[in-house]
Write an enzyme that holds these catalytic residues in place. Structure first.
Site, PDB file in Angstrom:
ATOM      1  N   HIS A 128      46.084  42.604  40.609  1.00 29.00           N
ATOM      2  CA  HIS A 128      46.966  41.655  39.723  1.00 29.00           C
ATOM      3  C   HIS A 128      46.829  42.125  38.292  1.00 29.00           C
ATOM      4  CE1 HIS A 128      47.516  37.706  37.610  1.00 29.00           C
ATOM      5  NE2 HIS A 128      48.189  37.356  38.591  1.00 29.00           N
ATOM      6  N   ASP A 205      37.917  40.217  42.635  1.00 27.32           N
ATOM      7  CA  ASP A 205      38.874  39.151  42.271  1.00 27.32           C
ATOM      8  C   ASP A 205      39.158  38.285  43.969  1.00 27.32           C
ATOM      9  OD1 ASP A 205      41.147  37.568  42.033  1.00 27.32           O
ATOM     10  OD2 ASP A 205      42.484  39.116  41.157  1.00 27.32           O
ATOM     11  N   GLN A 208      42.673  34.877  45.765  1.00 27.29           N
ATOM     12  CA  GLN A 208      43.535  34.750  47.150  1.00 27.29           C
ATOM     13  C   GLN A 208      42.540  34.651  48.604  1.00 27.29           C
ATOM     14  OE1 GLN A 208      46.562  33.985  47.058  1.00 27.29           O
ATOM     15  NE2 GLN A 208      47.115  34.663  44.984  1.00 27.29           N
ATOM     16  N   LYS A 231      44.160  27.576  42.668  1.00 21.95           N
ATOM     17  CA  LYS A 231      44.455  27.812  43.902  1.00 21.95           C
ATOM     18  C   LYS A 231      43.683  27.676  45.217  1.00 21.95           C
ATOM     19  CE  LYS A 231      46.070  32.343  41.697  1.00 21.95           C
ATOM     20  NZ  LYS A 231      47.422  32.266  42.008  1.00 21.95           N
ATOM     21  N   CYS A 374      53.224  39.183  39.420  1.00 21.37           N
ATOM     22  CA  CYS A 374      52.178  39.661  38.583  1.00 21.37           C
ATOM     23  C   CYS A 374      51.331  40.910  38.964  1.00 21.37           C
ATOM     24  CB  CYS A 374      51.068  38.861  38.285  1.00 21.37           C
ATOM     25  SG  CYS A 374      51.453  37.423  37.048  1.00 21.37           S
TER      26      CYS A 374
END
Length: 420
Positions: A128, A205, A208, A231, A374
């Site tokens: 991202h 990261d 997700q 999220k 992104c």
């Protein structure tokens, strides 16, 4: 919350999400843009409203009852986050506005203090923008060099190439746990182990992954991990950074101001202990409290149960999409049970532009994402101007996938008539 085995998970939770019970353009809303942001259950909405209606006050600074109640609720969420990702200590959890701010905190606090000319930072082409741009800025200022892991033929993280990039010059590896475009689940535990052999630090990261599967920072053995509340059924404006205690302790503050200090003099200041050293100014108090409610909600369902149900949806989504000849899905295929990738599909559809596809699907009440998500470098790597993306959550149903597939086929048939 009580769950009935004969009903699907979505059947049991749909009533908790009032936003899903509406029409868009005269059609029932089918929300398939969960990788961009999740919807919020009533428990979260009510907890946020309760704060502003019943005990709105600043935290840490007041001796009165409302401030004490707000502080207790605010700090209770920190304990919940620590437990949720299995941090060794609540002091390892730092509140941020979002994952982007958390990555910038690491980049400027640790990166600017530790990177030297010629040091190497390894990222991947699937990152991202939030996990690329801060490192570009830091590299420009420190003389560090960026290197990128590419993709395998299955469009996953190329672990073998990654091994060839590692060296004594490697100081940092920063990678996504689950790609928001490819849907691949990266082998983060192995990535950490390999990087640590060279003394490099690792940032994950987890935007997700944390909302969709169990995540254990001690098992992964990452040095830092970041995630965004919005999220994972929480409001916008709140996220968190996990960092190993000794590493966070060694890092200088990123922002200066109230709350992050111990004492302030005219010529110098001393800093608060972890985690408050990194939390300057009045924080997003209500949002943090609501993040705690979101964690309560997800935990009451069980992350294993959420992951298993979303895997079932993934298998069904791919089964249906693969029956449409024009569709090309990016990233690895799931197995027969829907395992092996995230519950999302980024795809192209012949000559139809993703934005046109998304616009016409919206007329049928179906919300999907279109564009580069992104991840412009990834799309350039794949030679694509953009993709359409349908992304699922545990409140979605097979019936919604059916509506999406029918609308998608009708749309492609419409464009086929134009191009034909």
């Amino acid at each position: 919350m009580t769950f009935t085995p004969t009903k699907t998970l979505a059947d049991q939770v749909r009533a908790d999400f009032p936003i899903l019970n509406q029409e868009v353009n005269g059609k029932p809303l089918i929300y398939l843009d969960n990788a961009a942001t999740s919807q919020k259950p009533l428990l979260v909405l009510n907890r946020l409203r309760d704060y502003y209606e019943q005990y709105n006050a600043n935290v840490h600074r007041g001796a009165h009852t409302l401030s004490a109640k707000a502080t207790d609720a605010y700090e209770a969420t920190r304990d919940k986050v620590a437990k949720f990702v299995n941090a060794a200590s609540r002091q390892e959890i730092v509140y941020t506005r979002n994952a982007s701010e958390a990555i910038n905190l690491i980049a400027y606090s640790w990166g600017m203090s530790n990177l030297q000319p010629g040091d190497e930072i390894i990222l991947s082409v699937m990152e991202h923008h939030s996990n690329i741009v801060p490192w570009q800025l830091v590299a420009q200022k420190t003389g560090a060099v960026l290197k990128f892991v590419e993709l395998t033929s299955e469009e996953t993280f190329d672990l073998e190439q990654f091994k060839t990039l590692l060296s004594e010059k490697t100081k940092l590896v920063s990678t996504v746990h689950v790609s928001n475009t490819l849907g691949c689940i990266n082998p983060v535990q192995e990535i950490c182990a390999l990087a640590h052999e060279y003394g490099a630090k690792v940032l994950i990261d987890a935007c997700q992954s944390v909302p969709h599967m169990p995540v254990d920072v001690q098992q992964i053995d990452c040095d830092w991990l970041v995630a965004s509340g919005h999220k994972m059924c929480a409001p916008t404006g709140i996220g968190f950074l996990y960092g190993k205690f000794k590493l966070l302790e060694s890092m200088p503050p990123f922002f200066g101001g109230g709350e992050m200090i111990a004492e302030v003099f005219l010529d110098h200041s001393t800093y608060a202990e972890l985690p408050h050293k990194f939390e300057a100014g009045t924080p997003a108090i209500g949002e943090a409290i609501a993040l705690g409610a979101a964690i309560d909600y997800l935990s009451s369902i069980g992350m294993d149960k959420i992951h298993a149900y979303e895997a079932e949806l993934t298998a069904y989504l791919f089964e249906q999409l693969q029956q449409i000849p024009e569709i090309r899905i990016y990233g690895p295929k799931p197995d027969a049970n829907g395992e092996g990738r995230a519950a999302l599909a980024a795809f192209t559809s012949g000559e139809v532009h993703a934005n046109d596809l998304s616009t016409l699907l919206d007329q049928e009440g179906v919300a999907i994402r279109s564009g580069h998500h992104c991840t412009q470098p990834l799309h350039r790597f794949l030679g694509l101007p953009g993709t359409a993306r349908a992304s699922l959550s545990f409140y979605n149903t097979r019936e919604e996938i059916d509506v999406f597939i029918k609308a998608l086929k009708d749309t492609l048939e419409f464009f086929g008539g134009l191009f034909g």
